[in-house]
Design an enzyme around this catalytic site. Structure first.
Site, PDB file in Angstrom:
ATOM      1  N   ASP A   3       2.372  -9.795  -9.083  1.00 51.96           N
ATOM      2  CA  ASP A   3       2.758  -8.506  -8.515  1.00 51.96           C
ATOM      3  C   ASP A   3       1.616  -7.501  -8.607  1.00 51.96           C
ATOM      4  OD1 ASP A   3       5.282  -9.475  -7.940  1.00 51.96           O
ATOM      5  OD2 ASP A   3       6.180  -8.687  -9.788  1.00 51.96           O
ATOM      6  N   SER A   4       1.629  -6.558  -7.697  1.00 50.16           N
ATOM      7  CA  SER A   4       0.665  -5.457  -7.649  1.00 50.16           C
ATOM      8  C   SER A   4      -0.776  -5.949  -7.537  1.00 50.16           C
ATOM      9  CB  SER A   4       0.811  -4.550  -8.888  1.00 50.16           C
ATOM     10  OG  SER A   4       2.131  -4.049  -8.972  1.00 50.16           O
ATOM     11  N   ARG A   5      -0.942  -7.146  -7.011  1.00 49.67           N
ATOM     12  CA  ARG A   5      -2.253  -7.760  -6.828  1.00 49.67           C
ATOM     13  C   ARG A   5      -3.024  -7.917  -8.140  1.00 49.67           C
ATOM     14  NH1 ARG A   5      -3.558  -9.118  -2.158  1.00 49.67           N
ATOM     15  NH2 ARG A   5      -5.803  -9.126  -2.531  1.00 49.67           N
ATOM     16  N   LEU A   6      -2.284  -7.977  -9.248  1.00 54.54           N
ATOM     17  CA  LEU A   6      -2.899  -8.205 -10.557  1.00 54.54           C
ATOM     18  C   LEU A   6      -2.836  -9.697 -10.844  1.00 54.54           C
ATOM     19  CD1 LEU A   6      -1.442  -5.136 -12.462  1.00 54.54           C
ATOM     20  CD2 LEU A   6      -3.748  -5.421 -11.503  1.00 54.54           C
ATOM     21  N   HIS A   7      -3.522 -10.455 -10.016  1.00 55.73           N
ATOM     22  CA  HIS A   7      -3.468 -11.911 -10.054  1.00 55.73           C
ATOM     23  C   HIS A   7      -4.127 -12.467 -11.311  1.00 55.73           C
ATOM     24  CE1 HIS A   7      -2.340 -11.133  -6.001  1.00 55.73           C
ATOM     25  NE2 HIS A   7      -3.565 -10.823  -5.618  1.00 55.73           N
TER      26      HIS A   7
END
Length: 195
Positions: free
Chosen positions: A172-176
């Site tokens: 989520d939230s591009r916090l890969h």
């Protein structure tokens, strides 16, 4: 994956097994990027046909555009994306030919139509018409009628011997989550990357 595995090949196999259960399309489809004689990149989808401690294997016409590029420059990149799993694996390394025995065994496992197609198609070369291709298929079919189709001399496989493997896990939230393995002697060094 919260803690990276010590062996990226084992981690890849686990990821592939998950993808085989989840994905709607062929989970062995991977993008292969090569470099031509002018230094220009070219990418296409090929199918992963084997993975082991030596690397990742695929098969093709050696005289095709990709085969010619690989003959000139063995450095390649692979990208495998599984959207349902939100996972991507990137592999960088160099290709080496598979053994004659491996190529023969895989070719023998292919459907007969695919075997005939390997003889009939001058992959990547201009084609005057579909009728020309169909005539070549008919000629090859007649030539091998009633007997096994041997592997053409211009058709074989490559193994990508990796020196870098990156695992990407969508969050989520591009916090890969990203883990990269870099060849270090006979083993691997692993570190996390910023998303």
């Amino acid at each position: 994956m919260s803690h990276p595995a010590s062996d990226p090949i084992a981690a890849f196999r686990e990821a592939l097994a998950r993808a085989e259960e989840r994905e709607d399309h062929d989970p062995t489809a991977m993008t292969l990027a090569t470099i031509d004689e002018g230094g220009r990149p070219s990418a296409r989808v090929v199918l992963l046909k084997g993975v082991d401690a030596r690397g990742f294997s695929f098969y093709t016409n050696l005289e095709s555009r990709k085969g010619q590029a690989l003959a000139r420059n063995p450095h390649v990149a692979l990208c495998i994306h599984w959207p349902k799993a939100a996972e991507q694996i990137r592999v960088e390394g160099r290709v080496e030919p598979v053994s004659v025995e491996e190529a023969d065994a895989y070719f023998a496992s292919r459907p007969r139509g695919s075997q005939i197609g390997a003889w009939a198609s001058d992959q990547s070369r201009p084609l005057v018409s579909r009728a020309e291709l169909e005539a070549r298929v008919a000629e090859v079919t007649a030539r091998f009628e009633g007997r096994p189709v041997p592997r053409p001399p211009h058709w074989s496989g490559y193994r990508v011997v990796p020196d870098r493997i990156e695992f990407w896990f969508g969050r989520d939230s591009r916090l890969h989550d990203r883990h990269v393995y870099v060849r270090d002697g006979d083993g691997w060094r692993c570190e996390r990357l910023q998303p």
